[in-house]
Scaffold this motif. Structure first.
Motif, mmCIF file in Angstrom:
data_model
loop_
_atom_site.group_PDB
_atom_site.id
_atom_site.type_symbol
_atom_site.label_atom_id
_atom_site.label_comp_id
_atom_site.label_asym_id
_atom_site.label_seq_id
_atom_site.Cartn_x
_atom_site.Cartn_y
_atom_site.Cartn_z
ATOM 1 N N MET A 183 0.832 -1.208 0.000
ATOM 2 C CA MET A 183 0.000 0.000 0.000
ATOM 3 C C MET A 183 0.863 1.252 0.000
ATOM 4 N N LYS A 184 1.893 1.229 0.837
ATOM 5 C CA LYS A 184 2.764 2.406 0.924
ATOM 6 C C LYS A 184 3.456 2.646 -0.415
ATOM 7 N N PHE A 185 3.706 1.571 -1.140
ATOM 8 C CA PHE A 185 4.396 1.661 -2.409
ATOM 9 C C PHE A 185 3.448 2.166 -3.510
ATOM 10 N N ILE A 186 2.236 1.608 -3.533
ATOM 11 C CA ILE A 186 1.284 1.974 -4.585
ATOM 12 C C ILE A 186 0.630 3.327 -4.307
ATOM 13 N N GLY A 187 0.425 3.605 -3.022
ATOM 14 C CA GLY A 187 -0.333 4.775 -2.619
ATOM 15 C C GLY A 187 0.039 6.083 -3.295
ATOM 16 N N PRO A 188 1.298 6.479 -3.251
ATOM 17 C CA PRO A 188 1.652 7.802 -3.772
ATOM 18 C C PRO A 188 1.621 7.908 -5.295
ATOM 19 N N ILE A 189 1.489 6.782 -5.998
ATOM 20 C CA ILE A 189 1.493 6.851 -7.468
ATOM 21 C C ILE A 189 0.108 7.277 -7.949
ATOM 22 N N PRO A 190 0.017 8.375 -8.717
ATOM 23 C CA PRO A 190 -1.305 8.769 -9.227
ATOM 24 C C PRO A 190 -1.866 7.644 -10.104
ATOM 25 N N PRO A 191 -3.123 7.272 -9.896
ATOM 26 C CA PRO A 191 -3.701 6.135 -10.631
ATOM 27 C C PRO A 191 -3.527 6.246 -12.140
ATOM 28 N N THR A 192 -3.597 7.477 -12.669
ATOM 29 C CA THR A 192 -3.539 7.612 -14.133
ATOM 30 C C THR A 192 -2.155 7.323 -14.694
ATOM 31 N N SER A 193 -1.143 7.368 -13.812
ATOM 32 C CA SER A 193 0.193 7.100 -14.359
ATOM 33 C C SER A 193 0.406 5.618 -14.644
ATOM 34 N N TRP A 194 -0.573 4.789 -14.291
ATOM 35 C CA TRP A 194 -0.500 3.376 -14.674
ATOM 36 C C TRP A 194 -0.935 3.166 -16.121
ATOM 37 N N SER A 195 -1.410 4.248 -16.754
ATOM 38 C CA SER A 195 -2.068 4.075 -18.052
ATOM 39 C C SER A 195 -1.245 3.307 -19.092
ATOM 40 N N PRO A 196 0.066 3.569 -19.238
ATOM 41 C CA PRO A 196 0.780 2.813 -20.278
ATOM 42 C C PRO A 196 0.672 1.311 -20.063
ATOM 43 N N LEU A 197 0.866 0.920 -18.790
ATOM 44 C CA LEU A 197 0.814 -0.492 -18.447
ATOM 45 C C LEU A 197 -0.585 -1.056 -18.656
ATOM 46 N N PHE A 229 -10.537 0.566 -14.632
ATOM 47 C CA PHE A 229 -9.470 0.109 -13.752
ATOM 48 C C PHE A 229 -8.862 1.272 -12.968
ATOM 49 N N MET A 230 -8.596 2.363 -13.694
ATOM 50 C CA MET A 230 -7.941 3.486 -13.023
ATOM 51 C C MET A 230 -8.854 4.153 -11.995
ATOM 52 N N VAL A 231 -10.130 4.285 -12.350
ATOM 53 C CA VAL A 231 -11.066 4.858 -11.373
ATOM 54 C C VAL A 231 -11.144 3.936 -10.145
ATOM 55 N N ALA A 232 -11.221 2.625 -10.417
ATOM 56 C CA ALA A 232 -11.308 1.671 -9.306
ATOM 57 C C ALA A 232 -10.074 1.772 -8.411
ATOM 58 N N LEU A 233 -8.928 1.909 -9.036
ATOM 59 C CA LEU A 233 -7.682 2.027 -8.272
ATOM 60 C C LEU A 233 -7.692 3.299 -7.422
ATOM 61 N N ALA A 234 -8.183 4.377 -8.029
ATOM 62 C CA ALA A 234 -8.235 5.663 -7.319
ATOM 63 C C ALA A 234 -9.151 5.581 -6.106
ATOM 64 N N VAL A 235 -10.160 4.725 -6.187
ATOM 65 C CA VAL A 235 -11.120 4.587 -5.084
ATOM 66 C C VAL A 235 -10.601 3.575 -4.068
ATOM 67 N N TRP A 236 -9.992 2.525 -4.597
ATOM 68 C CA TRP A 236 -9.523 1.422 -3.748
ATOM 69 C C TRP A 236 -8.546 1.907 -2.683
ATOM 70 N N PHE A 237 -7.609 2.731 -3.089
ATOM 71 C CA PHE A 237 -6.549 3.102 -2.158
ATOM 72 C C PHE A 237 -7.055 3.849 -0.917
ATOM 73 N N PRO A 238 -7.752 4.982 -1.086
ATOM 74 C CA PRO A 238 -8.179 5.679 0.144
ATOM 75 C C PRO A 238 -9.144 4.864 1.002
ATOM 76 N N ILE A 239 -9.983 4.047 0.354
ATOM 77 C CA ILE A 239 -10.932 3.281 1.159
ATOM 78 C C ILE A 239 -10.216 2.171 1.927
ATOM 79 N N THR A 240 -9.263 1.514 1.274
ATOM 80 C CA THR A 240 -8.474 0.503 1.990
ATOM 81 C C THR A 240 -7.764 1.130 3.180
ATOM 82 N N LEU A 241 -7.100 2.247 2.912
ATOM 83 C CA LEU A 241 -6.312 2.908 3.951
ATOM 84 C C LEU A 241 -7.186 3.313 5.136
ATOM 85 N N MET A 242 -8.306 3.972 4.839
ATOM 86 C CA MET A 242 -9.129 4.497 5.930
ATOM 87 C C MET A 242 -9.894 3.388 6.649
ATOM 88 N N THR A 243 -10.245 2.311 5.914
ATOM 89 C CA THR A 243 -10.907 1.193 6.583
ATOM 90 C C THR A 243 -9.937 0.504 7.531
#
Ligand SMILES: Nc1ncnc2c1ncn2[C@@H]1O[C@H](COP(=O)(O)OP(=O)(O)O)[C@@H](O)[C@H]1O
Ligand SMILES: [Mg+2]
Lengths: 313, 259
Positions: free
Chosen positions: A155-169, A183-197
């Motif tokens: 989480m700490k590794f993925i967290g700071p990466i803006p979701p849209t920068s995964w686009s090439p991959l 996928f990118m929207v889901a990723l953008a939502v997944w991170f804060p909800i995982t963290l705060m939960t």
């Protein structure tokens, strides 16, 4: 009482300026004075609000509080009118007159409606997937030491990466750009909800679990009847962050090759140098985001009645 | 009658954050008769809460055994109700659902639905079923917490200074309420208190504990009929006897003892 009049005074000033000062010659004329219509609409809405507040006490207090703010916003819009339409102090290509900006809502309403539907669908799917996975991941990290050990560093590794920068991959892995956007929207939502939960669960006072244990509660009751409700305020904070970041991601994700949607609309209009349309699109996005956040707050107040006076955010 | 607690050579050590070992319980031996009302009294920090938590199974003893009706306890269970020092009501549940929590958790709520209403009446919270804990006073929260601990008809009620945070007036009312609950439920009560008056007023036996590490200093039988009169000479005698015992154990008790 005087404070409640302020927005009316502001409206009179702005409407007078709009009517009395002629538009700059530099500005391409709009086919109708749409901004003036908007001002009239605002006056009407505020008048209704004002009249209701005379009858309803709660509304009165709220309005007293908010009236200076409304007046300020109206004056600010009036100032923008002066700077753009009236004196053309800024390059007219990039800063079109407000009549043309609001005119876009009339000329483009059908297209905008389609864009809202397309974006809404994308947002709903992405948010649904991201939020449910985020909630589950958060519970896993919160309750299981092992999951915490393995997933938290990730989480700490993925967290700071803006979701849209995964686009090439993502674009090379998934078969359609639509899936990539989801996928990118889901990723953008997944991170804060995982963290705060997970942090919500980890911060639940141990005494609640002890109480539950002495009452004969088993493991599942302790997780779902104690841990989850106690973590709810934090989860909602996560939902709030997730909503904001899902909007940011949505607009960017749609630039990747979608053929509808609010982000696509902005990008397309920008490409055509139709800045009035770009501004109208921005206003639309801000408005929708505000409505969604208001709804989330309402939902929060409803689900978390118990924390009134306990926790505030 | 069920609810006999037998504590045999119980020993408990903690390691505090500096790495020092603290012996909280040293060779504690105590037998508590079924259905009796027992108070634990002793200087603050001696290990009363530790002993109570050990009986509850919340932190097991390092050595020695604690048996309930002959069976060793190792984990928390609904046969031992626990009223915590802070009420610790679940803030997200209203009073009704807080009290019903244990019944629902064990899947017996349907059979025992009347139980919740009965307890709400007993602790005087009728009309507050739908209120949330933050809307109630401290005393009301403690009453709800007691009702919650009793909802499953535990054989033993363990209560850790349940009235410690309340004003003197509320406290006296609640002492009578606790006696009513005890009579109604026929359970064993083990209550920690730092109030000598309260101990004499409520208990069949008062267990005086020594300063850390806690040992049983003396067990005093209170042979007074109920309802007890705080002003009577024999009441005062018991009071004095316990206070002396606490002094003798080398402890100057908190000011509270004299209030
Ligand atoms: N979890 C713990 N970790 C370390 N020390 C503890 C812990 N719980 C209690 N102690 C120590 O054990 C001693 C007895 O505590 P406690 O049983 O709470 O006393 P009291 O008689 O006031 O209820 C105290 O010195 C306390 O600091
Ligand atoms: Mg204690």
């Amino acid at each position: 009482m005087k404070r409640k009049i302020l927005p009316f005074i502001a409206l009179i000033i702005v409407i007078s300026a709009n009517r009395l000062i002629p538009d700059s010659e530099l500005q391409p004329a709009a086919d109708r004075p749409y901004f003036f219509y908007v001002l009239c609409l605002l006056t009407g809405l505020y008048a209704v609000y004002f009249l209701l507040s005379l009858a309803i006490g709660a509304l009165h207090d709220k309005l007293i509080h908010k009236a200076p703010f409304y007046a300020g916003v109206i004056l600010l819009i009036g100032a923008i009118d002066l700077v753009t339409s009236k004196y053309a102090l800024l390059p007219v290509l990039f800063f079109p007159c407000l009549d043309r900006v609001f005119g876009v809502f009339v000329s483009d309403w059908r297209l905008m409606g389609e864009c809202i539907l397309a974006s809404g669908k994308l947002l709903l799917i992405g948010f649904g997937i991201g939020a449910s996975l985020g909630f589950l991941t958060g519970l896993l990290i919160g309750f299981s030491g092992k999951a915490n050990y393995w997933i938290s560093p990730l989480m700490k590794f993925i967290g700071p990466i803006p979701p849209t920068s995964w686009s090439p991959l993502v674009l090379s892995l998934l078969s359609t750009t639509y899936q990539a956007a989801v996928f990118m929207v889901a990723l953008a939502v997944w991170f804060p909800i995982t963290l705060m939960t997970s942090s919500g669960v980890q911060n639940v006072s141990n005494s609640y679990f002890e109480v539950a244990a002495t009452l004969g509660a088993g493991r599942w009751t302790r997780i779902f009847k104690v841990g989850v409700p106690a973590a709810m305020p934090s989860v909602f904070l996560g939902v709030f962050y997730a909503t904001c970041s899902s909007f940011v991601t949505l607009v960017t994700a749609e630039l990747l090759g979608a053929d509808a949607g609010l982000g696509w609309y902005l990008n397309w209009q920008k490409g055509m140098m139709l800045y009035a349309n770009v501004y109208a699109g921005l206003i639309l996005i801000a408005g929708i985001c505000m409505i969604i956040i208001t709804l989330i707050f309402r939902l929060k107040d409803r689900i978390l009645v118990w924390q009134k006076g306990v926790i505030k955010w | 009658m069920v609810g006999e607690i037998r504590i045999d050579h119980v020993h408990k050590e903690f390691v505090n954050p500096d790495g020092d070992r603290i012996t909280a319980l040293e060779d504690v031996n105590l037998t508590i008769e079924p259905g009796s009302f027992v108070s634990l009294i002793g200087p603050s920090g001696c290990g009363k809460t530790t002993l109570l938590r050990a009986i509850a199974g919340l932190n097991p003893a390092d050595s020695g055994t604690i048996c309930l009706d002959g069976k060793p306890v190792s984990a928390p269970g609904a046969d031992r109700g626990y009223a915590f020092q802070q009420a610790n009501l679940f803030p997200w549940l209203n009073i009704q659902n807080n009290i019903a929590f244990g019944l629902k958790a064990r899947g017996v709520y349907r059979q025992e639905q009347g139980e919740v209403g009965r307890l709400i009446n007993l602790v005087g919270l009728r009309g507050f079923e739908r209120s949330y804990p933050h809307q109630l006073s401290g005393g009301m929260c403690q009453r709800a917490a007691l009702a919650r601990a009793l909802a499953g008809h535990p054989k033993v009620l363990l209560a850790d200074e349940p009235l410690g945070a309340l004003d003197a007036f509320t406290r006296m009312n609640m002492q009578d309420m606790i006696l009513d609950l005890w009579k109604e439920h026929h359970m064993t009560v083990i209550m920690v208190t730092h109030d000598v008056d309260e101990a004499v007023y409520l208990s069949d036996r008062v267990v005086v504990m020594s300063a850390r590490p806690a040992r049983v200093e003396q067990v005093i039988d209170i042979q007074l009929s109920r309802p007890r009169d705080r002003g009577r000479g024999d009441f005062m005698d018991y009071r004095r006897q316990i206070l002396e015992r606490l002094h003798f154990a080398g402890n100057t008790p908190d000011l509270d003892y004299y209030l």
